[in-house]
Write an enzyme that holds these catalytic residues in place. Structure first.
Site, short mmCIF file in Angstrom:
data_model
loop_
_atom_site.label_atom_id
_atom_site.label_comp_id
_atom_site.label_asym_id
_atom_site.label_seq_id
_atom_site.Cartn_x
_atom_site.Cartn_y
_atom_site.Cartn_z
N ASP A 251 39.15 7.05 23.09
CA ASP A 251 37.71 7.32 23.16
C ASP A 251 37.20 7.81 21.82
O ASP A 251 37.94 7.87 20.83
CB ASP A 251 37.39 8.31 24.29
N LYS A 273 33.32 7.62 25.81
CA LYS A 273 32.25 8.13 26.67
C LYS A 273 31.43 9.14 25.87
O LYS A 273 31.96 10.09 25.29
CB LYS A 273 32.81 8.81 27.92
N MET A 386 31.22 19.88 24.83
CA MET A 386 30.17 18.89 25.09
C MET A 386 28.82 19.56 25.36
O MET A 386 28.10 19.21 26.30
CB MET A 386 30.57 17.99 26.28
#
Length: 462
Positions: A251, A273, A386
């Site tokens: 990723d 993602k 995040m």
């Protein structure tokens, strides 16, 4: 890549060496060790080259170099202290299409001679592209110290068994490769490295007789934590498994430098993602892992940080376990640990924080699902994964639930990489700091009094 790495078969091939000094002697020894038929052109020879001439190991043309000396040569090395002669050798080699090396003159080298670790038939070559030969020699010394001499015998043993292994597994390349991976990294290999080559050969023959192509062709999945970004922070086990993969799923949190360490012929699939932008939904990733393993492939799932800390590794292995797929999980340095260490912010400290909590700023629907009242203790450090996009809401909620507005807060962008930035503010000022500085993921937010130590303990180059 400045140079294409290759190994030349010079056995019985005519090679030219221009120069008769000590530097030329070192090159002559390498060419002769490789089986080359050597001609040396020089008015006089140093003692070592003269001894080789007396042993009839080389032909000596006792004069200055002439372009006709290149007739029939495979390659040439110019090792004189006369720059004009060296340049002339280079010029005529280029015109004739002959590989040429001019010692200590990288601009005039069509090939270079690397530092060599010799465990024949296993050879390791290290090159700095002519920029730092001393560094190449230092690296060679480290490899020499680490690499047992028994690897040469192990390579010879593998060579003797190649035809038998090929006959045993036919055209099943995957079964053959897995046999060798197990054979060369198991008990038989240890016996060879210890000097018991006969015992190792007997053990490998027994293993070969018992090996089943169907068993060797079964797929497996390795969930590997790639750490916070710096390749130096990978575990040894991660590196080993990265060389076994048939296909790798990675990723956007896995740096290109780490992806480059995967076996070169492995298939690479990006399944990154980002917030509101999934290259592949998680459910599809889970099913893809199962499908690839059922095809008999060794699948490497590379995940930034640690697979079990906001990496959804648990969801993936649930799917694998339900499908009966063999899997292993390799932990990695989680991004919080990497970011805090490189930013000089200890997550716990006797004077500032007695606990640390990892949370995610990823939003489900319209809400961030966090237990806000539990996160208000002044003696606790909070690390937000995040959280860049939701930082204003996170800061506002913490203040609204009782955390002091002047609580120190930091954002660490691209942690552990050369581009790392550490920005320090407070819960009240962090949203504006993020907006004005243009911080983009990957980045972590660290909240708590430990952030006060960033200026004192942070790396000066960050």
């Amino acid at each position: 890549m400045d140079y294409f790495p290759l190994f030349l078969d010079l056995r019985a091939q005519p090679c030219l060496l221009v120069g008769g000094g000590e530097v030329a002697l070192r090159k002559a020894q390498l060419l002769l060790a490789a089986g080359g038929h050597l001609t040396v052109v020089a008015p006089a020879l140093c003692e070592g080259l003269a001894a080789l001439r007396e042993q009839n190991r080389l032909v000596h043309r006792a004069r200055r170099w002439q372009p006709d000396d290149l007739q029939g040569m495979r390659l040439a090395i110019a090792a004189t202290d006369d720059t004009a002669i060296n340049a002339d050798v280079h010029h005529h080699c280029e015109a004739a299409g002959i590989l040429v090396n001019v010692v200590d003159d990288p601009a005039r080298c069509r090939f270079i001679t690397p530092s060599i670790v010799d465990r024949s038939p296993l050879m390791i070559a290290i090159s700095s592209g002519g920029n730092a030969p001393v560094l190449a020699r230092l690296i060679r010394a480290r490899i020499e110290a680490w690499l047992p001499h028994g690897y040469g015998a192990l390579a010879q043993l593998a060579g003797r068994l190649r035809d038998r292994v090929k006959a045993r597994f036919g055209h099943d390349d995957r079964a053959r490769r897995r046999f060798w991976e197990q054979a060369l990294d198991g008990p038989a290999a240890e016996r060879a490295l210890a000097g018991d080559v006969a015992g190792a050969e007997a053990a490998l023959n027994a293993t070969l007789a018992d090996s089943d192509a169907d068993t060797l062709a079964r797929g497996a999945v390795y969930l590997v934590g790639a750490g916070p970004g710096n390749p130096d922070l990978l575990t040894f086990r991660a590196l080993r498994l990265m060389q076994r993969a048939d296909v790798v799923l990675y990723d956007n949190l896995v740096s290109p430098e780490i992806v480059d360490l995967v076996r070169r012929d492995a298939e690479r699939l990006y399944v990154g993602k980002k917030a509101s932008n999934h290259a592949l939904p998680q459910e599809d990733i889970n099913q893809l892992l199962v499908r690839l393993a059922r095809e008999g492939k060794t699948v490497l799932r590379l995940k930034g940080g640690d697979p079990f800390i906001f990496g959804r590794g648990g969801e993936e292995i649930e799917e694998l376990a339900a499908a009966g797929i063999e899997f292993q999980v390799v932990p990695g340095i989680t991004s919080a640990a990497g970011a805090s260490c490189y930013a000089g912010i200890p997550l716990t400290h006797r004077d500032y924080a007695q606990s640390v909590t990892f949370v995610t700023g990823h939003r489900r629907g319209e809400e961030i699902e966090l237990d806000w009242p539990r996160l208000t203790s002044a003696s606790e450090t909070i690390v937000v994964y995040m959280g860049v996009a939701q930082a204003p809401r996170i800061c506002a909620q913490l203040i609204a639930h009782g955390r002091a507005a002047d609580t120190p807060a930091a954002i660490v962008e691209k942690a552990t990489l050369p581009q790392q930035r550490t920005l320090v503010g407070t819960l009240a000022t962090l949203p504006e700091l993020l907006a004005s500085s243009g911080v983009k993921p990957p980045a972590l937010i660290i909240i708590g009094d430990v952030v006060r130590l960033a200026g004192k303990l942070g790396w000066r180059h960050c």
